[in-house]
Design a protein around this motif. Structure first.
Motif, PDB file in Angstrom:
ATOM      1  N   VAL A  33       0.862  -1.178   0.000  1.00 34.03           N
ATOM      2  CA  VAL A  33       0.000   0.000   0.000  1.00 34.03           C
ATOM      3  C   VAL A  33       0.899   1.228   0.000  1.00 34.03           C
ATOM      4  CG1 VAL A  33      -1.778   1.254   1.271  1.00 34.03           C
ATOM      5  CG2 VAL A  33      -1.771  -1.235   1.280  1.00 34.03           C
ATOM      6  N   THR A  34       0.626   2.173  -0.880  1.00 32.81           N
ATOM      7  CA  THR A  34       1.447   3.369  -1.010  1.00 32.81           C
ATOM      8  C   THR A  34       0.989   4.435  -0.019  1.00 32.81           C
ATOM      9  OG1 THR A  34       1.797   2.899  -3.337  1.00 32.81           O
ATOM     10  CG2 THR A  34       2.282   5.120  -2.609  1.00 32.81           C
ATOM     11  N   PHE A  35       1.957   4.967   0.739  1.00 37.20           N
ATOM     12  CA  PHE A  35       1.720   6.072   1.670  1.00 37.20           C
ATOM     13  C   PHE A  35       2.714   7.178   1.360  1.00 37.20           C
ATOM     14  CE2 PHE A  35       0.031   2.549   4.168  1.00 37.20           C
ATOM     15  CZ  PHE A  35      -1.125   3.100   4.684  1.00 37.20           C
ATOM     16  N   THR A  36       2.373   8.386   1.762  1.00 38.53           N
ATOM     17  CA  THR A  36       3.277   9.526   1.638  1.00 38.53           C
ATOM     18  C   THR A  36       3.765   9.889   3.024  1.00 38.53           C
ATOM     19  OG1 THR A  36       2.016  10.303  -0.265  1.00 38.53           O
ATOM     20  CG2 THR A  36       3.487  11.885   0.776  1.00 38.53           C
ATOM     21  N   THR A  37       5.076  10.039   3.175  1.00 44.17           N
ATOM     22  CA  THR A  37       5.636  10.371   4.485  1.00 44.17           C
ATOM     23  C   THR A  37       5.275  11.797   4.874  1.00 44.17           C
ATOM     24  OG1 THR A  37       7.719  11.050   3.488  1.00 44.17           O
ATOM     25  CG2 THR A  37       7.574   8.774   4.254  1.00 44.17           C
ATOM     26  N   VAL A  38       5.165  12.031   6.175  1.00 44.94           N
ATOM     27  CA  VAL A  38       4.834  13.367   6.654  1.00 44.94           C
ATOM     28  C   VAL A  38       6.044  14.066   7.285  1.00 44.94           C
ATOM     29  CG1 VAL A  38       2.369  12.962   6.958  1.00 44.94           C
ATOM     30  CG2 VAL A  38       3.936  12.420   8.823  1.00 44.94           C
ATOM     31  N   VAL A  39       7.096  13.312   7.566  1.00 42.97           N
ATOM     32  CA  VAL A  39       8.338  13.862   8.121  1.00 42.97           C
ATOM     33  C   VAL A  39       9.515  13.129   7.490  1.00 42.97           C
ATOM     34  CG1 VAL A  39       7.354  14.557  10.348  1.00 42.97           C
ATOM     35  CG2 VAL A  39       8.271  12.272  10.079  1.00 42.97           C
ATOM     36  N   ASP A  40      10.714  13.666   7.634  1.00 46.53           N
ATOM     37  CA  ASP A  40      11.914  12.969   7.173  1.00 46.53           C
ATOM     38  C   ASP A  40      12.167  11.771   8.093  1.00 46.53           C
ATOM     39  OD1 ASP A  40      12.148  14.968   5.320  1.00 46.53           O
ATOM     40  OD2 ASP A  40      13.853  15.954   6.279  1.00 46.53           O
ATOM     41  N   CYS A  41      12.395  10.615   7.509  1.00 48.36           N
ATOM     42  CA  CYS A  41      12.597   9.396   8.294  1.00 48.36           C
ATOM     43  C   CYS A  41      13.667   8.526   7.663  1.00 48.36           C
ATOM     44  CB  CYS A  41      11.317   8.578   8.348  1.00 48.36           C
ATOM     45  SG  CYS A  41      10.099   9.186   9.488  1.00 48.36           S
ATOM     46  N   PRO A  42      14.439   7.829   8.479  1.00 45.43           N
ATOM     47  CA  PRO A  42      15.413   6.882   7.938  1.00 45.43           C
ATOM     48  C   PRO A  42      14.753   5.550   7.590  1.00 45.43           C
ATOM     49  CG  PRO A  42      15.713   7.143  10.302  1.00 45.43           C
ATOM     50  CD  PRO A  42      14.619   8.062   9.907  1.00 45.43           C
ATOM     51  N   LEU A  43      15.321   4.879   6.609  1.00 48.57           N
ATOM     52  CA  LEU A  43      14.955   3.511   6.254  1.00 48.57           C
ATOM     53  C   LEU A  43      16.067   2.635   6.812  1.00 48.57           C
ATOM     54  CD1 LEU A  43      13.058   1.611   4.545  1.00 48.57           C
ATOM     55  CD2 LEU A  43      14.750   1.885   2.720  1.00 48.57           C
ATOM     56  N   TYR A  44      15.726   1.767   7.764  1.00 47.43           N
ATOM     57  CA  TYR A  44      16.710   0.924   8.439  1.00 47.43           C
ATOM     58  C   TYR A  44      16.747  -0.469   7.812  1.00 47.43           C
ATOM     59  CZ  TYR A  44      16.557   4.373  12.234  1.00 47.43           C
ATOM     60  OH  TYR A  44      16.619   5.526  12.978  1.00 47.43           O
ATOM     61  N   ASP A  45      17.861  -1.174   7.998  1.00 44.15           N
ATOM     62  CA  ASP A  45      17.938  -2.544   7.517  1.00 44.15           C
ATOM     63  C   ASP A  45      17.438  -3.543   8.564  1.00 44.15           C
ATOM     64  OD1 ASP A  45      20.036  -2.644   9.324  1.00 44.15           O
ATOM     65  OD2 ASP A  45      21.449  -3.572   7.948  1.00 44.15           O
ATOM     66  N   GLY A  46      17.072  -3.081   9.735  1.00 48.87           N
ATOM     67  CA  GLY A  46      16.517  -3.907  10.801  1.00 48.87           C
ATOM     68  C   GLY A  46      15.501  -3.115  11.595  1.00 48.87           C
ATOM     69  N   MET A  47      14.985  -3.730  12.652  1.00 50.37           N
ATOM     70  CA  MET A  47      13.933  -3.079  13.434  1.00 50.37           C
ATOM     71  C   MET A  47      14.431  -2.495  14.751  1.00 50.37           C
ATOM     72  SD  MET A  47      10.503  -5.308  12.787  1.00 50.37           S
ATOM     73  CE  MET A  47      11.136  -6.868  13.329  1.00 50.37           C
ATOM     74  N   THR A  48      15.648  -1.945  14.744  1.00 54.23           N
ATOM     75  CA  THR A  48      16.140  -1.226  15.912  1.00 54.23           C
ATOM     76  C   THR A  48      16.795   0.068  15.455  1.00 54.23           C
ATOM     77  OG1 THR A  48      18.343  -2.223  15.879  1.00 54.23           O
ATOM     78  CG2 THR A  48      16.639  -3.390  17.140  1.00 54.23           C
ATOM     79  N   LYS A  49      16.918   0.999  16.357  1.00 55.80           N
ATOM     80  CA  LYS A  49      17.555   2.265  16.008  1.00 55.80           C
ATOM     81  C   LYS A  49      19.054   2.097  15.781  1.00 55.80           C
ATOM     82  CE  LYS A  49      16.311   6.920  16.901  1.00 55.80           C
ATOM     83  NZ  LYS A  49      15.626   7.847  17.739  1.00 55.80           N
ATOM     84  N   GLN A  50      19.620   0.995  16.277  1.00 55.48           N
ATOM     85  CA  GLN A  50      21.034   0.714  16.078  1.00 55.48           C
ATOM     86  C   GLN A  50      21.305   0.062  14.718  1.00 55.48           C
ATOM     87  OE1 GLN A  50      19.398  -0.148  19.011  1.00 55.48           O
ATOM     88  NE2 GLN A  50      20.172   1.695  20.019  1.00 55.48           N
ATOM     89  N   SER A  51      20.260  -0.318  13.996  1.00 56.77           N
ATOM     90  CA  SER A  51      20.421  -0.915  12.669  1.00 56.77           C
ATOM     91  C   SER A  51      20.986   0.120  11.704  1.00 56.77           C
ATOM     92  CB  SER A  51      19.071  -1.404  12.140  1.00 56.77           C
ATOM     93  OG  SER A  51      18.536  -2.395  12.979  1.00 56.77           O
ATOM     94  N   ALA A  52      21.652  -0.370  10.683  1.00 54.27           N
ATOM     95  CA  ALA A  52      22.246   0.533   9.687  1.00 54.27           C
ATOM     96  C   ALA A  52      21.150   1.234   8.888  1.00 54.27           C
ATOM     97  CB  ALA A  52      23.141  -0.255   8.746  1.00 54.27           C
ATOM     98  N   GLN A  53      21.399   2.510   8.567  1.00 52.99           N
ATOM     99  CA  GLN A  53      20.460   3.276   7.744  1.00 52.99           C
ATOM    100  C   GLN A  53      20.750   2.995   6.274  1.00 52.99           C
ATOM    101  OE1 GLN A  53      20.244   7.444   8.416  1.00 52.99           O
ATOM    102  NE2 GLN A  53      19.777   7.246  10.588  1.00 52.99           N
ATOM    103  N   LEU A  54      19.717   2.611   5.550  1.00 50.99           N
ATOM    104  CA  LEU A  54      19.855   2.391   4.115  1.00 50.99           C
ATOM    105  C   LEU A  54      19.676   3.678   3.333  1.00 50.99           C
ATOM    106  CD1 LEU A  54      17.755  -0.889   3.883  1.00 50.99           C
ATOM    107  CD2 LEU A  54      20.246  -0.678   3.975  1.00 50.99           C
TER     108      LEU A  54
END
Length: 97
Positions: A33-54
């Protein structure tokens, strides 16, 4: 008496499982499902904040949400600079419905 009780219990259990099977057949699988982001956000390679940002997804970009995997994250697909990236984003990046 015990046989009658046993037969009734067995019939009730059979009817419950038949109803459950019918409802499972009606469920449809939904694609991304396509959504439009409302703020700038990182895309991570995992589900933690310590995961690498893609990538960093800017506000107003379209993102395909493929699955709501967790209370905080969604599995997302982003096309940025001609590349398709799959990863995880916070749910708060998208408008509430």
């Amino acid at each position: 008496m015990n046989r009658l009780l046993y037969a009734i219990t067995l019939a009730l259990l059979a009817s419950c499982s038949a109803a459950k099977d019918e409802s499972a057949g009606k469920r449809t699988t939904q694609g991304p499902v396509t959504f439009t982001t409302v703020v700038d956000c990182p895309l991570y390679d995992g589900m933690t904040k310590q995961s690498a940002q893609l990538a960093v997804v800017g506000s107003g970009m379209e993102v395909q949400v493929m699955d709501t995997v967790d209370a905080y994250f969604v599995k997302a697909r982003v096309t940025k600079e001609g590349k398709t990236l799959n990863g995880y984003m916070y749910r708060t990046c998208f408008p509430q419905k």
